[in-house]
Motif scaffolding. Structure first.
Motif, short mmCIF file in Angstrom:
data_model
loop_
_atom_site.label_atom_id
_atom_site.label_comp_id
_atom_site.label_asym_id
_atom_site.label_seq_id
_atom_site.Cartn_x
_atom_site.Cartn_y
_atom_site.Cartn_z
N GLU A 117 -15.05 -0.68 -0.79
CA GLU A 117 -14.15 -1.80 -1.07
C GLU A 117 -12.81 -1.52 -0.41
OE1 GLU A 117 -13.80 -4.84 -2.64
OE2 GLU A 117 -15.97 -4.89 -2.50
N ARG A 118 -12.31 -2.46 0.40
CA ARG A 118 -11.10 -2.22 1.17
C ARG A 118 -9.94 -3.13 0.79
NH1 ARG A 118 -12.21 2.50 2.42
NH2 ARG A 118 -10.34 2.44 3.69
N ASN A 119 -10.11 -3.94 -0.28
CA ASN A 119 -9.04 -4.84 -0.68
C ASN A 119 -9.10 -5.02 -2.19
OD1 ASN A 119 -6.93 -6.86 -0.49
ND2 ASN A 119 -7.65 -7.32 1.57
N ASP A 120 -8.41 -6.00 -2.72
CA ASP A 120 -8.43 -6.27 -4.15
C ASP A 120 -9.71 -7.03 -4.47
OD1 ASP A 120 -8.07 -7.01 -6.76
OD2 ASP A 120 -6.19 -8.07 -6.46
N PRO A 121 -10.67 -6.42 -5.19
CA PRO A 121 -11.94 -7.10 -5.45
C PRO A 121 -11.82 -8.31 -6.35
CG PRO A 121 -11.80 -5.03 -6.68
CD PRO A 121 -10.63 -5.06 -5.75
N ALA A 122 -10.70 -8.45 -7.06
CA ALA A 122 -10.50 -9.63 -7.90
C ALA A 122 -10.12 -10.85 -7.06
CB ALA A 122 -9.42 -9.36 -8.94
N ARG A 123 -9.72 -10.64 -5.80
CA ARG A 123 -9.28 -11.74 -4.94
C ARG A 123 -10.12 -11.91 -3.69
NH1 ARG A 123 -2.93 -12.60 -5.41
NH2 ARG A 123 -2.43 -11.30 -7.19
N MET A 124 -10.81 -10.88 -3.28
CA MET A 124 -11.59 -10.93 -2.06
C MET A 124 -13.05 -10.58 -2.37
SD MET A 124 -9.30 -11.78 0.15
CE MET A 124 -10.09 -11.50 1.72
N PHE A 146 -14.22 3.60 -3.43
CA PHE A 146 -13.05 2.76 -3.72
C PHE A 146 -11.81 3.43 -3.15
CE2 PHE A 146 -16.07 2.14 -7.24
CZ PHE A 146 -16.28 0.77 -7.15
N GLN A 147 -10.82 2.62 -2.81
CA GLN A 147 -9.55 3.17 -2.34
C GLN A 147 -8.67 3.59 -3.50
OE1 GLN A 147 -8.61 -0.39 0.14
NE2 GLN A 147 -8.11 1.13 1.69
N THR A 148 -8.83 2.96 -4.66
CA THR A 148 -7.99 3.27 -5.82
C THR A 148 -8.83 3.23 -7.09
OG1 THR A 148 -7.40 0.99 -6.40
CG2 THR A 148 -6.07 2.06 -4.67
N HIS A 149 -8.31 3.84 -8.13
CA HIS A 149 -8.99 3.82 -9.42
C HIS A 149 -8.97 2.42 -10.03
CE1 HIS A 149 -8.27 8.15 -8.87
NE2 HIS A 149 -9.34 8.30 -9.63
N ASP A 150 -7.91 1.67 -9.79
CA ASP A 150 -7.85 0.30 -10.30
C ASP A 150 -8.95 -0.57 -9.69
OD1 ASP A 150 -5.76 0.89 -11.91
OD2 ASP A 150 -4.24 -0.23 -10.80
N ALA A 151 -9.25 -0.38 -8.42
CA ALA A 151 -10.32 -1.14 -7.79
C ALA A 151 -11.66 -0.83 -8.45
CB ALA A 151 -10.38 -0.83 -6.29
N ASP A 265 1.45 -9.14 -1.95
CA ASP A 265 1.04 -9.58 -3.28
C ASP A 265 -0.18 -8.79 -3.75
OD1 ASP A 265 3.04 -11.47 -3.47
OD2 ASP A 265 1.79 -13.10 -2.69
N PHE A 266 -1.01 -8.36 -2.80
CA PHE A 266 -2.14 -7.49 -3.12
C PHE A 266 -2.55 -6.75 -1.85
CE2 PHE A 266 -3.90 -11.56 -1.88
CZ PHE A 266 -5.02 -11.27 -1.13
N GLU A 267 -3.11 -5.58 -2.03
CA GLU A 267 -3.55 -4.73 -0.93
C GLU A 267 -4.68 -3.85 -1.44
OE1 GLU A 267 -2.76 -4.20 2.24
OE2 GLU A 267 -0.83 -5.21 2.53
N GLY A 268 -5.44 -3.28 -0.51
CA GLY A 268 -6.32 -2.18 -0.88
C GLY A 268 -5.44 -0.94 -0.96
N MET A 269 -5.28 -0.27 0.17
CA MET A 269 -4.27 0.77 0.31
C MET A 269 -3.65 0.59 1.68
SD MET A 269 -4.45 4.91 -0.14
CE MET A 269 -4.53 4.75 -1.92
N PRO A 289 -1.58 -5.13 -6.87
CA PRO A 289 -2.99 -4.76 -7.03
C PRO A 289 -3.56 -4.42 -5.66
CG PRO A 289 -2.49 -6.88 -8.06
CD PRO A 289 -1.31 -6.52 -7.23
N VAL A 290 -4.42 -3.41 -5.50
CA VAL A 290 -5.08 -2.69 -6.58
C VAL A 290 -4.51 -1.28 -6.79
CG1 VAL A 290 -7.30 -3.89 -6.53
CG2 VAL A 290 -6.88 -2.08 -4.87
N GLY A 291 -3.20 -1.18 -6.77
CA GLY A 291 -2.55 0.07 -7.15
C GLY A 291 -2.45 1.13 -6.09
N GLY A 292 -2.55 0.74 -4.82
CA GLY A 292 -2.50 1.74 -3.75
C GLY A 292 -1.20 2.50 -3.69
N ALA A 293 -0.08 1.81 -3.92
CA ALA A 293 1.22 2.49 -3.89
C ALA A 293 1.31 3.53 -5.00
CB ALA A 293 2.35 1.47 -4.01
N ARG A 294 0.92 3.14 -6.20
CA ARG A 294 1.00 4.07 -7.34
C ARG A 294 0.07 5.27 -7.19
NH1 ARG A 294 -1.25 1.35 -11.14
NH2 ARG A 294 -1.11 -0.79 -10.36
#
Length: 355
Positions: A117-124, A146-151, A265-269, A289-294
């Protein structure tokens, strides 16, 4: 001696976005390590945006059905034929639509399937029915990255159990951080799409610029430009907000600027966020979302993180960096950890362990 792997990356094209760049960086490194690597494009050949190792074999798919439903069936059949020709290869797919094609086309075959998954799965994907279909089809893959734990948390427990989190790598061969006097420029890099919310960035910069007229904002990205040009003109920012379509030496531009900004507004990482950190440019990014910065950045330690859509907060972050050079210098120093911990070598080895 390490076991040689047989790996096929499945994608649509060889260029355009950050996901393709990550995939090709991994493919190039894995081929250099002696693995058999194939990049399979499910679309006809077009110009490569990113360099590809001559050791990597490429396959391009041609489809000729005009009816959409027949074209999809024809495409899946042709993809399956390619998979059959490479029995035992680990298939690595990077995009929701290609992920679904890969799982369906490989059913009953002997290939291991790893999706990513390379983006926000809730939007893409953007269509709700496609997201629902994806969530069902993903149940049948072997593993998912996944790129992030949120994803990861977006999906069912069954899919999460198949998953692991692997961050994006930072490109090999990047120049060292710039040691001279940096330009009073905020720089942003990425396609001109609504997802990037450049209007918010322009608003934030305008507020900052009122107090600091010697600063400029430079935006590098491809896409429809006229509405941005109109917006800049309406706000009378022509002399300080500059749009550039492309640069062959974008790393030099980033490393010579004092601040990098991501207003998404949203990114993968964000790859450009990681590259700015590696190039020694202080980053101000939205907590999108999906938390890549954090995942990779600690606020006020290795970057500044601001709320999504908040131009006031982003303007204040620019102000804070400009007025507190100790903070800026510490952020720059602390962010350089990504050069080693997120190197292509480190990240590729984590992928290889899954294969």
């Amino acid at each position: 001696m390490l076991e040689m792997k047989n790996i096929m990356f499945v994608t649509a094209t060889l260029g355009g976005g950050g996901a393709e760049r990550v995939m090709l960086n991994l493919a190039n490194y894995m081929a250099d390590c002696g693995n058999n690597v194939v990049v399979f494009c499910t679309a006809p050949r077009i110009k490569n945006e990113y360099p590809l190792n001559e050791k990597v074999k490429t396959i391009f798919l041609e489809t000729d059905k005009k009816n959409k439903a027949l074209k999809i069936i024809d495409k899946i059949g042709k993809i399956r034929s390619v998979f059959k020709a490479y029995p035992g290869y680990t298939l690595v797919s990077f995009f929701p639509d290609i992920n679904m094609y890969t799982v369906i086309a490989d059913m009953g075959l002997k290939n291991k399937v790893i999706l990513s998954e390379r983006n926000d799965p809730a939007r893409m994907p953007t269509q709700k029915y496609l997201r629902a279909l994806r969530n069902v089809i993903y149940e049948f893959c072997d593993e998912i990255v996944f790129q992030t734990h949120d994803a990861s948390k977006y999906f069912s427990k069954r899919i999460q159990k198949k998953g692991t989190v692997i961050y994006n790598p930072v490109n090999d061969g990047m120049p060292e951080p710039f040691n001279g006097e940096k330009e009073k420029v905020v720089i942003a890099v990425g396609r001109l799409s609504p997802q990037k919310n450049y209007f918010m960035l322009i608003d934030a910069f305008e507020k900052f610029h009122r107090r600091h007229p010697d600063w400029k904002l430079e935006i590098y990205g491809r896409g429809k430009r006229q509405h941005f040009i109109d917006y800049i003109n309406e706000h009378k920012l022509n002399d300080c907000v500059l749009l550039f379509e492309h640069s062959n030496n974008i790393y030099d531009h980033v490393r010579e600027c004092q601040i990098y900004a991501s207003s998404s507004d949203f990114e993968g990482m964000s790859n450009t966020m990681l590259e700015a950190m590696a190039l020694g440019t202080a980053a101000v990014v939205t907590d999108c979302p999906v938390g890549g910065a954090r995942e990779v950045m600690k606020d006020h330690v290795s970057g500044l993180i601001v709320p999504v859509g908040d131009s006031d907060a982003m303007a204040e972050a620019f102000e804070e960096l400009d007025s507190n050079r100790t903070l800026m210098n510490n952020i720059v120093k602390n962010a350089l950890y990504v050069r080693k911990e997120l190197s292509v070598e480190e990240i590729a080895q984590r992928w290889i362990e899954r294969m």
